[in-house]
Design a protein around this motif. Structure first.
Motif, PDB file in Angstrom:
ATOM      1  N   LEU A   1       1.181  -3.320  -8.519  1.00 55.12           N
ATOM      2  CA  LEU A   1       1.688  -4.637  -8.893  1.00 55.12           C
ATOM      3  C   LEU A   1       1.655  -4.824 -10.413  1.00 55.12           C
ATOM      4  CD1 LEU A   1       0.061  -6.766  -6.049  1.00 55.12           C
ATOM      5  CD2 LEU A   1       2.454  -6.067  -6.277  1.00 55.12           C
ATOM      6  N   ARG A   2       0.636  -4.253 -11.023  1.00 57.01           N
ATOM      7  CA  ARG A   2       0.549  -4.363 -12.488  1.00 57.01           C
ATOM      8  C   ARG A   2       1.717  -3.640 -13.152  1.00 57.01           C
ATOM      9  NH1 ARG A   2      -3.805  -6.416 -14.756  1.00 57.01           N
ATOM     10  NH2 ARG A   2      -5.251  -5.805 -13.127  1.00 57.01           N
ATOM     11  N   VAL A   3       2.033  -2.464 -12.621  1.00 55.55           N
ATOM     12  CA  VAL A   3       3.172  -1.709 -13.170  1.00 55.55           C
ATOM     13  C   VAL A   3       4.449  -2.524 -13.012  1.00 55.55           C
ATOM     14  CG1 VAL A   3       4.576   0.373 -12.936  1.00 55.55           C
ATOM     15  CG2 VAL A   3       2.087   0.516 -12.718  1.00 55.55           C
ATOM     16  N   LEU A   4       4.607  -3.120 -11.836  1.00 52.56           N
ATOM     17  CA  LEU A   4       5.806  -3.925 -11.587  1.00 52.56           C
ATOM     18  C   LEU A   4       5.837  -5.141 -12.512  1.00 52.56           C
ATOM     19  CD1 LEU A   4       5.923  -3.712  -7.689  1.00 52.56           C
ATOM     20  CD2 LEU A   4       7.564  -2.728  -9.310  1.00 52.56           C
ATOM     21  N   ALA A   5       4.670  -5.795 -12.662  1.00 51.15           N
ATOM     22  CA  ALA A   5       4.589  -6.963 -13.544  1.00 51.15           C
ATOM     23  C   ALA A   5       4.949  -6.559 -14.973  1.00 51.15           C
ATOM     24  CB  ALA A   5       3.196  -7.561 -13.485  1.00 51.15           C
ATOM     25  N   ASP A   6       4.485  -5.364 -15.363  1.00 47.19           N
ATOM     26  CA  ASP A   6       4.811  -4.894 -16.714  1.00 47.19           C
ATOM     27  C   ASP A   6       6.302  -4.658 -16.865  1.00 47.19           C
ATOM     28  OD1 ASP A   6       2.205  -5.104 -17.374  1.00 47.19           O
ATOM     29  OD2 ASP A   6       1.732  -2.948 -17.205  1.00 47.19           O
ATOM     30  N   LEU A   7       6.957  -4.299 -15.764  1.00 47.46           N
ATOM     31  CA  LEU A   7       8.420  -4.127 -15.803  1.00 47.46           C
ATOM     32  C   LEU A   7       9.123  -5.461 -16.012  1.00 47.46           C
ATOM     33  CD1 LEU A   7       9.354  -1.753 -12.818  1.00 47.46           C
ATOM     34  CD2 LEU A   7       9.621  -1.289 -15.250  1.00 47.46           C
ATOM     35  N   GLY A   8       8.406  -6.540 -15.645  1.00 42.72           N
ATOM     36  CA  GLY A   8       9.004  -7.870 -15.768  1.00 42.72           C
ATOM     37  C   GLY A   8       9.222  -8.541 -14.423  1.00 42.72           C
TER      38      GLY A   8
ATOM     39  N   HIS B   1       0.811  -1.217   0.000  1.00 45.03           N
ATOM     40  CA  HIS B   1       0.000   0.000   0.000  1.00 45.03           C
ATOM     41  C   HIS B   1       0.845   1.269   0.000  1.00 45.03           C
ATOM     42  CE1 HIS B   1      -4.151  -1.546   0.656  1.00 45.03           C
ATOM     43  NE2 HIS B   1      -3.464  -2.630   0.964  1.00 45.03           N
ATOM     44  N   ALA B   2       2.111   1.154   0.387  1.00 44.80           N
ATOM     45  CA  ALA B   2       2.954   2.350   0.477  1.00 44.80           C
ATOM     46  C   ALA B   2       3.135   2.965  -0.909  1.00 44.80           C
ATOM     47  CB  ALA B   2       4.303   1.986   1.085  1.00 44.80           C
ATOM     48  N   ALA B   3       3.145   4.296  -0.909  1.00 46.08           N
ATOM     49  CA  ALA B   3       3.116   5.011  -2.190  1.00 46.08           C
ATOM     50  C   ALA B   3       4.330   4.747  -3.076  1.00 46.08           C
ATOM     51  CB  ALA B   3       2.964   6.504  -1.925  1.00 46.08           C
TER      52      ALA B   3
ATOM     53  N   ALA C   1     -10.511 -17.959 -10.065  1.00 41.84           N
ATOM     54  CA  ALA C   1     -11.046 -17.252 -11.231  1.00 41.84           C
ATOM     55  C   ALA C   1     -10.657 -15.780 -11.189  1.00 41.84           C
ATOM     56  CB  ALA C   1     -12.555 -17.395 -11.280  1.00 41.84           C
ATOM     57  N   TYR C   2     -10.685 -15.250  -9.984  1.00 44.89           N
ATOM     58  CA  TYR C   2     -10.354 -13.836  -9.798  1.00 44.89           C
ATOM     59  C   TYR C   2      -8.889 -13.568 -10.149  1.00 44.89           C
ATOM     60  CZ  TYR C   2      -9.860  -9.326  -7.441  1.00 44.89           C
ATOM     61  OH  TYR C   2      -9.611  -8.012  -7.150  1.00 44.89           O
ATOM     62  N   LEU C   3      -8.053 -14.566  -9.859  1.00 42.21           N
ATOM     63  CA  LEU C   3      -6.611 -14.395 -10.102  1.00 42.21           C
ATOM     64  C   LEU C   3      -6.307 -14.108 -11.573  1.00 42.21           C
ATOM     65  CD1 LEU C   3      -4.880 -17.140  -7.925  1.00 42.21           C
ATOM     66  CD2 LEU C   3      -4.937 -14.665  -7.575  1.00 42.21           C
ATOM     67  N   ARG C   4      -7.222 -14.563 -12.416  1.00 45.77           N
ATOM     68  CA  ARG C   4      -7.046 -14.360 -13.860  1.00 45.77           C
ATOM     69  C   ARG C   4      -6.850 -12.889 -14.196  1.00 45.77           C
ATOM     70  NH1 ARG C   4     -11.582 -16.060 -17.758  1.00 45.77           N
ATOM     71  NH2 ARG C   4     -12.714 -15.561 -15.842  1.00 45.77           N
ATOM     72  N   HIS C   5      -7.518 -12.035 -13.423  1.00 48.38           N
ATOM     73  CA  HIS C   5      -7.458 -10.604 -13.725  1.00 48.38           C
ATOM     74  C   HIS C   5      -6.267  -9.918 -13.074  1.00 48.38           C
ATOM     75  CE1 HIS C   5     -11.399 -11.196 -15.332  1.00 48.38           C
ATOM     76  NE2 HIS C   5     -11.822 -11.665 -14.164  1.00 48.38           N
ATOM     77  N   LEU C   6      -5.469 -10.680 -12.354  1.00 46.26           N
ATOM     78  CA  LEU C   6      -4.371 -10.056 -11.615  1.00 46.26           C
ATOM     79  C   LEU C   6      -3.025 -10.399 -12.244  1.00 46.26           C
ATOM     80  CD1 LEU C   6      -5.680 -10.818  -8.019  1.00 46.26           C
ATOM     81  CD2 LEU C   6      -5.745  -8.630  -9.218  1.00 46.26           C
ATOM     82  N   PRO C   7      -2.087  -9.484 -12.054  1.00 47.67           N
ATOM     83  CA  PRO C   7      -0.758  -9.703 -12.645  1.00 47.67           C
ATOM     84  C   PRO C   7       0.057 -10.693 -11.830  1.00 47.67           C
ATOM     85  CG  PRO C   7      -0.766  -7.657 -11.402  1.00 47.67           C
ATOM     86  CD  PRO C   7      -2.148  -8.218 -11.285  1.00 47.67           C
ATOM     87  N   VAL C   8      -0.323 -11.961 -11.845  1.00 48.45           N
ATOM     88  CA  VAL C   8       0.351 -12.953 -11.009  1.00 48.45           C
ATOM     89  C   VAL C   8       1.051 -13.996 -11.874  1.00 48.45           C
ATOM     90  CG1 VAL C   8      -0.007 -14.750  -9.279  1.00 48.45           C
ATOM     91  CG2 VAL C   8      -1.324 -12.636  -9.169  1.00 48.45           C
TER      92      VAL C   8
ATOM     93  N   MET D   1      -3.668  -9.271  -1.836  1.00 47.95           N
ATOM     94  CA  MET D   1      -4.049  -9.180  -3.237  1.00 47.95           C
ATOM     95  C   MET D   1      -5.526  -8.834  -3.377  1.00 47.95           C
ATOM     96  SD  MET D   1      -2.542  -9.198  -5.898  1.00 47.95           S
ATOM     97  CE  MET D   1      -1.441 -10.155  -6.878  1.00 47.95           C
ATOM     98  N   MET D   2      -6.338  -9.441  -2.505  1.00 49.05           N
ATOM     99  CA  MET D   2      -7.786  -9.282  -2.623  1.00 49.05           C
ATOM    100  C   MET D   2      -8.277  -8.003  -1.940  1.00 49.05           C
ATOM    101  SD  MET D   2      -8.666 -12.034  -4.210  1.00 49.05           S
ATOM    102  CE  MET D   2      -7.916 -13.603  -4.603  1.00 49.05           C
ATOM    103  N   SER D   3      -7.398  -7.343  -1.206  1.00 54.39           N
ATOM    104  CA  SER D   3      -7.854  -6.159  -0.472  1.00 54.39           C
ATOM    105  C   SER D   3      -8.472  -5.169  -1.450  1.00 54.39           C
ATOM    106  CB  SER D   3      -6.708  -5.521   0.314  1.00 54.39           C
ATOM    107  OG  SER D   3      -5.790  -4.954  -0.570  1.00 54.39           O
ATOM    108  N   SER D   4      -9.567  -4.596  -1.046  1.00 61.50           N
ATOM    109  CA  SER D   4     -10.452  -3.870  -1.955  1.00 61.50           C
ATOM    110  C   SER D   4      -9.756  -2.727  -2.700  1.00 61.50           C
ATOM    111  CB  SER D   4     -11.647  -3.340  -1.171  1.00 61.50           C
ATOM    112  OG  SER D   4     -11.172  -2.595  -0.073  1.00 61.50           O
ATOM    113  N   ALA D   5      -8.784  -2.092  -2.052  1.00 59.91           N
ATOM    114  CA  ALA D   5      -8.191  -0.915  -2.673  1.00 59.91           C
ATOM    115  C   ALA D   5      -7.593  -1.251  -4.036  1.00 59.91           C
ATOM    116  CB  ALA D   5      -7.124  -0.328  -1.766  1.00 59.91           C
ATOM    117  N   ALA D   6      -7.796  -0.370  -4.966  1.00 56.39           N
ATOM    118  CA  ALA D   6      -7.314  -0.607  -6.331  1.00 56.39           C
ATOM    119  C   ALA D   6      -5.825  -0.301  -6.441  1.00 56.39           C
ATOM    120  CB  ALA D   6      -8.089   0.257  -7.317  1.00 56.39           C
ATOM    121  N   GLU D   7      -5.357   0.568  -5.539  1.00 56.49           N
ATOM    122  CA  GLU D   7      -3.983   1.068  -5.620  1.00 56.49           C
ATOM    123  C   GLU D   7      -2.916  -0.046  -5.637  1.00 56.49           C
ATOM    124  OE1 GLU D   7      -1.275   3.627  -6.495  1.00 56.49           O
ATOM    125  OE2 GLU D   7      -3.422   4.060  -6.452  1.00 56.49           O
ATOM    126  N   PRO D   8      -2.982  -1.006  -4.693  1.00 54.97           N
ATOM    127  CA  PRO D   8      -1.955  -2.042  -4.703  1.00 54.97           C
ATOM    128  C   PRO D   8      -1.956  -2.842  -6.001  1.00 54.97           C
ATOM    129  CG  PRO D   8      -3.572  -2.441  -2.960  1.00 54.97           C
ATOM    130  CD  PRO D   8      -3.875  -1.130  -3.552  1.00 54.97           C
TER     131      PRO D   8
END
Ligand code: C2E
Ligand code: CA
Ligand code: CA
Length: 585
Positions: free
Chosen positions: A472-479, A430-432, A495-502, A461-468
């Motif tokens: 993580l998506r930005v980091l995943a995009d970095l590789g 959650h840290a900026a 099923a939910y994991l499908r939408h996450l950068p995991v 991962m499941m915590s409601s806030a969109a920020e984390p």
């Protein structure tokens, strides 16, 4: 001249009395008029005459006349002088007496008058002094009484709460101290109940302070009634305390506390509102010899907070063991920042091995604290604290930097280097600055992003806030690789994991424990379908807590990609990883 003005009249006792009256008039302040004075002196004249004529001269008559003059307030020196003069010069003449014997009697009688006068005057002075003294005493007593009353009033005000009229903190403290110090039989015990209304602030905020005050007044009255002979005090705000002296044991105090809570719970009518409030209570009961007022109050306060955090509307009893644990936790969390500065934290590394060929695919960094007094502490005993205090952000930053630095030393036999897997706490995710921090770190160490894996628990991962998720998506995009840690311990939703950068699932050790030791085939089939589902989602699967060769074999058969656990290597200092990569067994 007064003495001469009557000489031409016929002498008689009555005339003498008038003469006498004239002589003394104006010498003293008299509480009678001239007529009354003449009547008085006429009586004295008669008595003196009788005495002079009697067979035996009775000097007491002289005394009485002298005293009578004083009683009539003829008390000035001049008044006495004139009396003596007028008696001496004219009395015998007016009585018609003469001769040496009469003169001699007259002199003695005159002396007696003077004596009586002097005595009476002295007595009167003494009486006056006495009555002055008595008046002064009465005044003093009255003043003292008034002072005592105002002191009592002042003391009452100083020791009672003006709103509820209950004893206040200062009186309570006084009573507690005296209860503690009272000499008594050995093993004397006492109890204290700390009470606090639940969500009183809400009442105050919604209904206003005036109704809040009314409520407090009623609560105070109920507490006083419920506590019976025990002292109830208001410490301030919505905080009350009950002192239970000379208890037989904790049960007795619990009964008082329950009665108090029950009394508060009943609906209260304040103006046109019916309000229901609850209270929480902290109970401490112990021998007076084993405590101090300060300890007792602290313990009660702590226990009240336990009751609040356990859901309010209840009382709890102080538990010394729990308190000890909490103090130790507190000390530990307070010591952590300095420990980080001093370099007391270090990392152990544990391999994540391929179930196919046993090669090291990745390495997890596990933090430890070499505590100067307590020895090496496992993360479970301090990560939670670091999360609470927020220190986890700095600690995690250090872990990641240290792990990436260490990973720079690793190169496998075929030039393929294992990735470093770092645990991320919720707070860190959650840290900026997370993305910037990772980016800068990769740049500084030259570590390819693919060689860094971040382990995040399901719940993070499941915590409601969109920020984390965004970070993580930005980091995943970095590789950077993202792994779900302890998968299966939270509420899993593949099923939910499908939408996450995991990239990876790390199956919790609990899935592995039952494997291959005659457990029902069902567990294994569930695991197998989990693995194939994960593969369908393009996730690799690493099983945690693999302790035996049999477990490793079953996992391989099921289709798991990698394993972590004692079977493949315990967490160890970094050299062990370097050695293992140099000469894989
Ligand atoms: P984890 O991420 O699930 O880490 C694996 C834990 O399982 C480690 O405990 C490891 O020593 C233990 N383990 C490994 N193989 C076996 C095995 O075969 N059998 C059994 N019974 N246990 C095994 P450890 O090192 O005490 O770490 C505990 C937890 O602390 C970790 O669980 C992780 O959640 C957390 N942690 C460790 N280091 C960090 C860190 O740097 N940052 C954060 N945020 N959390 C960390
Ligand atoms: Ca982990
Ligand atoms: Ca784990």
């Amino acid at each position: 001249m007064w003495a001469g003005s009557v000489t031409d009249e016929q002498p008689s006792p009555a005339r003498f009395a008038r003469l006498w009256a004239k002589a003394v008039t104006g010498t003293s302040f008299l509480a009678m008029n001239q007529e009354q004075l003449e009547a008085l002196l006429a009586r004295f004249t008669d008595r003196l005459g009788e005495a002079l004529r009697a067979e035996h001269l009775d000097l007491r008559v002289g005394h009485q006349v002298g005293a009578g003059l004083v009683a009539a307030h003829l008390t000035s020196a001049e008044g006495l002088g004139r009396t003596v003069e007028v008696l001496q010069r004219h009395l015998l003449t007016h009585l018609g007496l003469d001769g040496e014997a009469a003169h001699e009697r007259m002199s003695r009688l005159l002396a007696a008058v003077a004596t009586g006068y002097a005595r009476a005057l002295r007595n009167r002075t003494l009486d006056e002094q006495e009555s002055i003294r008595r008046a002064a005493m009465v005044a003093r007593i009255q003043a003292e009484q008034a002072l005592r009353e105002s002191e009592a009033r002042f003391r009452y005000q100083a020791t009672h709460d003006s709103l509820t009229d209950l004893p206040n903190r200062s009186l309570f403290t006084e009573r507690l101290a005296s209860a503690m110090n009272r000499p008594g039989w050995h093993g004397r015990r006492l109890g204290v109940i700390f009470l606090d209304l639940d969500r009183f602030k809400v009442v105050n905020d919604t209904l206003g302070h005036q109704l809040g005050d009314q409520l407090l007044i009623q609560v105070a009255a109920r507490l006083r009634e419920a506590a019976g002979e025990h002292l109830v005090a208001r410490l301030g705000g919505d905080e009350f305390v009950i002192l239970v002296e000379a208890t037989s044991g904790v049960d007795e105090v619990v009964r008082v506390a329950e009665a108090a809570l029950a009394a508060v719970r009943r609906p209260i009518n304040v103006e046109e509102h019916e309000i229901t409030v609850t209270a929480s209570g902290g109970i401490v009961e112990r021998p007076t010899s084993a405590t101090t007022p300060g300890d007792l109050m602290r313990a009660a306060d702590i226990t009240l907070h336990w009751a609040k955090s356990a859901g309010r509307a209840r009382s709890m009893i102080f538990d010394p063991e729990r308190n000890k644990r909490e103090l130790a936790r507190y000390a530990l969390s307070a010591a952590m920042p300095a420990a980080l500065e001093r370099g007391e934290f270090y990392l152990d590394y544990q391999p994540l091995a391929s179930l196919g060929d046993g090669s090291v695919l990745g390495v997890e960094a596990l933090v430890r604290w070499r505590h100067p007094d307590l020895g090496v502490l496992r993360p479970d005993s301090f990560i939670g604290l670091a999360e609470e205090t927020g220190l986890i952000v700095r600690l995690g930053e250090w872990v990641m930097a240290e792990a990436c630095r260490e990973a720079g030393n690793w190169s496998g036999p075929d030039g393929r280097s294992p990735f470093i897997s770092v645990n991320l706490a919720v707070r860190q995710v959650h840290a900026a600055g997370l993305v910037d921090q990772v980016r800068a770190l990769l740049e500084r160490t030259g570590l390819p992003p693919q060689r860094l894996q971040l382990e995040i628990t399901e719940s993070t991962m499941m915590s409601s806030a969109a920020e984390p998720v965004h970070a993580l998506r930005v980091l995943a995009d970095l590789g950077v690789r993202i792994a779900i840690d302890d998968f299966g311990t939270g509420y899993s939703n593949l099923a939910y994991l499908r939408h996450l950068p995991v990239n990876e699932l790390k199956l919790a050790g609990s899935f592995v424990t039952g494997l291959g030791n005659g457990g029902s085939g069902t567990d294994e089939r569930i695991l197998a379908s989990l693995v194939s589902l994960a593969h369908a989602l393009d996730l690799t699967v690493t099983a945690e807590g693999v302790e035996t060769a049999l477990q490793a074999e079953r996992l391989r058969a099921i289709g798991c990609d990698a394993g972590q656990g004692w079977h493949f290597g315990r967490p160890a200092p970094p050299q062990r990883i370097v050695e293992r990569l140099r000469c894989p067994s």
